[in-house]
Motif scaffolding. Sequence first.
Motif, PDB file in Angstrom:
ATOM      1  N   HIS A   1       0.636  -1.446  -0.037  1.00  0.00           N
ATOM      2  CA  HIS A   1       0.367   0.009  -0.191  1.00  0.00           C
ATOM      3  C   HIS A   1       0.529   1.391  -0.106  1.00  0.00           C
ATOM      4  CE1 HIS A   1      -3.441  -2.802   0.948  1.00  0.00           C
ATOM      5  NE2 HIS A   1      -4.688  -1.925   1.009  1.00  0.00           N
ATOM      6  N   ALA A   2       1.885   1.116   0.897  1.00  0.00           N
ATOM      7  CA  ALA A   2       2.773   2.135   0.561  1.00  0.00           C
ATOM      8  C   ALA A   2       4.018   2.885  -0.330  1.00  0.00           C
ATOM      9  CB  ALA A   2       3.956   2.118   1.861  1.00  0.00           C
ATOM     10  N   VAL A   3       3.855   1.125  -0.969  1.00  0.00           N
ATOM     11  CA  VAL A   3       4.316   1.806  -2.443  1.00  0.00           C
ATOM     12  C   VAL A   3       3.718   2.037  -3.926  1.00  0.00           C
ATOM     13  CG1 VAL A   3       5.076   0.331  -4.477  1.00  0.00           C
ATOM     14  CG2 VAL A   3       6.162  -0.279  -1.703  1.00  0.00           C
ATOM     15  N   LEU A   4       2.392   1.754  -2.863  1.00  0.00           N
ATOM     16  CA  LEU A   4       1.456   2.230  -4.467  1.00  0.00           C
ATOM     17  C   LEU A   4       1.445   3.824  -3.564  1.00  0.00           C
ATOM     18  CD1 LEU A   4      -1.328  -0.583  -4.505  1.00  0.00           C
ATOM     19  CD2 LEU A   4      -0.048   0.425  -6.288  1.00  0.00           C
ATOM     20  N   GLY A   5       1.003   4.031  -2.663  1.00  0.00           N
ATOM     21  CA  GLY A   5       0.937   5.725  -2.311  1.00  0.00           C
ATOM     22  C   GLY A   5       2.444   6.721  -3.098  1.00  0.00           C
ATOM     23  N   TYR A   6       3.204   6.167  -2.846  1.00  0.00           N
ATOM     24  CA  TYR A   6       4.767   6.719  -3.081  1.00  0.00           C
ATOM     25  C   TYR A   6       4.750   7.111  -4.322  1.00  0.00           C
ATOM     26  CZ  TYR A   6       9.458   7.694  -3.466  1.00  0.00           C
ATOM     27  OH  TYR A   6      10.822   8.044  -4.086  1.00  0.00           O
ATOM     28  N   SER A   7       4.457   6.084  -5.077  1.00  0.00           N
ATOM     29  CA  SER A   7       4.327   5.509  -6.588  1.00  0.00           C
ATOM     30  C   SER A   7       3.194   7.001  -7.377  1.00  0.00           C
ATOM     31  CB  SER A   7       4.054   4.722  -7.161  1.00  0.00           C
ATOM     32  OG  SER A   7       4.923   3.726  -6.745  1.00  0.00           O
ATOM     33  N   ASN A   8       1.803   6.802  -6.709  1.00  0.00           N
ATOM     34  CA  ASN A   8       1.260   7.915  -7.586  1.00  0.00           C
ATOM     35  C   ASN A   8       0.977   9.097  -7.109  1.00  0.00           C
ATOM     36  OD1 ASN A   8      -0.402   6.025  -7.880  1.00  0.00           O
ATOM     37  ND2 ASN A   8      -1.758   5.418  -5.627  1.00  0.00           N
ATOM     38  N   SER A   9       1.755   9.576  -5.540  1.00  0.00           N
ATOM     39  CA  SER A   9       2.281  11.010  -5.870  1.00  0.00           C
ATOM     40  C   SER A   9       4.001  11.396  -6.451  1.00  0.00           C
ATOM     41  CB  SER A   9       2.674  10.722  -3.971  1.00  0.00           C
ATOM     42  OG  SER A   9       3.297  12.469  -4.108  1.00  0.00           O
ATOM     43  N   LEU A  10       4.451  10.520  -6.422  1.00  0.00           N
ATOM     44  CA  LEU A  10       5.848  10.766  -7.585  1.00  0.00           C
ATOM     45  C   LEU A  10       5.060  10.891  -9.056  1.00  0.00           C
ATOM     46  CD1 LEU A  10       8.521  10.583  -7.095  1.00  0.00           C
ATOM     47  CD2 LEU A  10       8.988   8.215  -8.127  1.00  0.00           C
ATOM     48  N   ARG A  11       3.978   9.893  -9.480  1.00  0.00           N
ATOM     49  CA  ARG A  11       3.869  10.466 -10.972  1.00  0.00           C
ATOM     50  C   ARG A  11       3.559  11.486 -10.825  1.00  0.00           C
ATOM     51  NH1 ARG A  11      -0.430   6.925 -10.467  1.00  0.00           N
ATOM     52  NH2 ARG A  11       1.350   5.210 -10.793  1.00  0.00           N
ATOM     53  N   MET A  12       2.880  12.421 -10.104  1.00  0.00           N
ATOM     54  CA  MET A  12       2.203  12.897 -10.349  1.00  0.00           C
ATOM     55  C   MET A  12       3.422  14.732 -10.379  1.00  0.00           C
ATOM     56  SD  MET A  12      -1.719  13.323  -8.893  1.00  0.00           S
ATOM     57  CE  MET A  12      -1.522  12.701  -6.950  1.00  0.00           C
ATOM     58  N   GLU A  13       4.474  14.287  -9.297  1.00  0.00           N
ATOM     59  CA  GLU A  13       4.942  15.367  -9.106  1.00  0.00           C
ATOM     60  C   GLU A  13       5.899  15.136 -10.553  1.00  0.00           C
ATOM     61  OE1 GLU A  13       7.706  14.492  -5.363  1.00  0.00           O
ATOM     62  OE2 GLU A  13       5.555  15.195  -4.396  1.00  0.00           O
ATOM     63  N   LEU A  14       6.277  14.118 -10.990  1.00  0.00           N
ATOM     64  CA  LEU A  14       7.586  14.089 -12.413  1.00  0.00           C
ATOM     65  C   LEU A  14       6.285  14.270 -13.292  1.00  0.00           C
ATOM     66  CD1 LEU A  14       9.188  10.934 -11.322  1.00  0.00           C
ATOM     67  CD2 LEU A  14       9.951  13.501 -10.422  1.00  0.00           C
ATOM     68  N   ALA A  15       5.199  14.051 -13.538  1.00  0.00           N
ATOM     69  CA  ALA A  15       4.805  14.640 -14.982  1.00  0.00           C
ATOM     70  C   ALA A  15       5.290  15.852 -15.973  1.00  0.00           C
ATOM     71  CB  ALA A  15       2.983  14.615 -14.423  1.00  0.00           C
ATOM     72  N   ALA A  16       5.444  16.820 -15.041  1.00  0.00           N
ATOM     73  CA  ALA A  16       5.807  17.962 -15.696  1.00  0.00           C
ATOM     74  C   ALA A  16       7.709  18.421 -16.270  1.00  0.00           C
ATOM     75  CB  ALA A  16       5.597  19.516 -15.344  1.00  0.00           C
ATOM     76  N   HIS A  17       8.336  16.558 -15.794  1.00  0.00           N
ATOM     77  CA  HIS A  17       9.174  17.238 -15.972  1.00  0.00           C
ATOM     78  C   HIS A  17       9.906  15.883 -17.038  1.00  0.00           C
ATOM     79  CE1 HIS A  17      10.324  19.043 -13.041  1.00  0.00           C
ATOM     80  NE2 HIS A  17       9.486  18.751 -12.430  1.00  0.00           N
ATOM     81  N   ASN A  18       8.768  14.986 -17.969  1.00  0.00           N
ATOM     82  CA  ASN A  18       8.682  13.984 -18.853  1.00  0.00           C
ATOM     83  C   ASN A  18       9.176  12.634 -17.819  1.00  0.00           C
ATOM     84  OD1 ASN A  18       8.148  13.117 -21.752  1.00  0.00           O
ATOM     85  ND2 ASN A  18      10.086  13.419 -21.902  1.00  0.00           N
ATOM     86  N   VAL A  19       8.537  12.256 -16.701  1.00  0.00           N
ATOM     87  CA  VAL A  19       9.734  11.368 -16.125  1.00  0.00           C
ATOM     88  C   VAL A  19       8.762  10.269 -15.379  1.00  0.00           C
ATOM     89  CG1 VAL A  19      11.087  10.363 -14.298  1.00  0.00           C
ATOM     90  CG2 VAL A  19      11.690  12.398 -15.414  1.00  0.00           C
ATOM     91  N   TRP A  20       7.642   9.377 -16.226  1.00  0.00           N
ATOM     92  CA  TRP A  20       7.542   8.226 -15.863  1.00  0.00           C
ATOM     93  C   TRP A  20       7.274   7.385 -15.181  1.00  0.00           C
ATOM     94  CZ3 TRP A  20       8.267   7.691 -21.555  1.00  0.00           C
ATOM     95  CH2 TRP A  20       7.846   8.945 -22.571  1.00  0.00           C
ATOM     96  N   VAL A  21       5.984   7.086 -13.717  1.00  0.00           N
ATOM     97  CA  VAL A  21       6.119   6.301 -12.993  1.00  0.00           C
ATOM     98  C   VAL A  21       5.013   5.148 -13.338  1.00  0.00           C
ATOM     99  CG1 VAL A  21       5.771   6.261 -10.906  1.00  0.00           C
ATOM    100  CG2 VAL A  21       7.275   8.230 -11.482  1.00  0.00           C
ATOM    101  N   THR A  22       5.732   3.617 -13.283  1.00  0.00           N
ATOM    102  CA  THR A  22       4.763   2.793 -13.282  1.00  0.00           C
ATOM    103  C   THR A  22       4.966   1.722 -12.047  1.00  0.00           C
ATOM    104  OG1 THR A  22       5.074   2.863 -15.979  1.00  0.00           O
ATOM    105  CG2 THR A  22       4.688   0.656 -14.527  1.00  0.00           C
ATOM    106  N   THR A  23       3.295   1.358 -11.989  1.00  0.00           N
ATOM    107  CA  THR A  23       3.822   0.349 -10.930  1.00  0.00           C
ATOM    108  C   THR A  23       3.175  -0.996 -11.676  1.00  0.00           C
ATOM    109  OG1 THR A  23       1.201   1.606  -9.944  1.00  0.00           O
ATOM    110  CG2 THR A  23       2.914   1.596  -8.642  1.00  0.00           C
ATOM    111  N   VAL A  24       4.101  -1.819 -11.409  1.00  0.00           N
ATOM    112  CA  VAL A  24       3.764  -3.138 -11.472  1.00  0.00           C
ATOM    113  C   VAL A  24       3.149  -4.336  -9.849  1.00  0.00           C
ATOM    114  CG1 VAL A  24       4.415  -5.489 -12.359  1.00  0.00           C
ATOM    115  CG2 VAL A  24       5.501  -3.284 -12.938  1.00  0.00           C
ATOM    116  N   ASN A  25       0.942  -4.475 -10.781  1.00  0.00           N
ATOM    117  CA  ASN A  25       0.981  -5.326  -9.115  1.00  0.00           C
ATOM    118  C   ASN A  25      -0.038  -7.155  -9.351  1.00  0.00           C
ATOM    119  OD1 ASN A  25       0.751  -2.806  -7.752  1.00  0.00           O
ATOM    120  ND2 ASN A  25      -0.754  -2.121  -9.533  1.00  0.00           N
TER     121      ASN A  25
END
Length: 263
Positions: free
Chosen positions: A161-185
């Motif tokens: 759960h912590a990994v998903l929460g961290y990844s979801n926040s990180l994805r939004m932070e990095l969107a403007a920097h053209n860096v992508w975040v993918t979670t594998v479940n």
Amino acid sequence: MPSLVGKNIVVTGASGGIGAEIAKLCAKRGANLTLLARSVDKLEQLKRELEQQYSIKVFVHRLDVSDTDEVERVFHTIYKEMKTIDILVNNAGFGVFREAHEAKINEIKSMFEVNVIGLMACTSMVLPKMREHRTGHIINIASQAGKIATPKSSVYSATKHAVLGYSNSLRMELAAHNVWVTTVNPGPIATNFFNIADEKGTYVKNVQRFMLQPDFVANKVVDAMLTKTREINLPRWMNLGSVVYTLFPRAFERIGRKAFNQK
């Protein structure tokens, strides 16, 4: 699929399971690799196999991701060797299935240190340069357990759960920097993960027919590299369960309690 030829990819937990399978597929597609794990002998063997088959560079380092000082030291070395990191695959992790009242404090701490803090520590080492260069991809191996908490996996589910929460926040932070975040479940995978997680072997016995193969999961992960894929959920029918859980949690827990307790 975007080309991986000449890309620099770092994989944690690469000594076996889906980490090793991801490394093999990336090498086949022409990527240079840094492989990280605690078992250096296994990494060296994999390095020899890949460099004999493909015209790529493979670096290996012993790394216990729970040691944040070691994470910092190793990643500084990686940047000296590879110059840039295009893709980071945070695959290192483990679980122990016990009911909450039986969970040992050292196991709880270890799971969080590896599955959560270690993942964050590795990610923090690549973020500044990825943001600066405005390119990169972070792939975090989470679990369906991060979406559906079940009996005997309270601590493991909490880490995912912590990994998903961290990844979801990180994805939004990095969107403007053209860096992508993918979670594998993924659901349960046929690897040595269960040698530790399922000491009695009852869970494996009950879910064996549903287990995913490591190469299947690895293919899905590698196919998503350098794309804007938000999540990879495997198998699809299990992910449907997480959707139902979100909409009808009380009914889902009541109906599913018996099946979940087979773990």
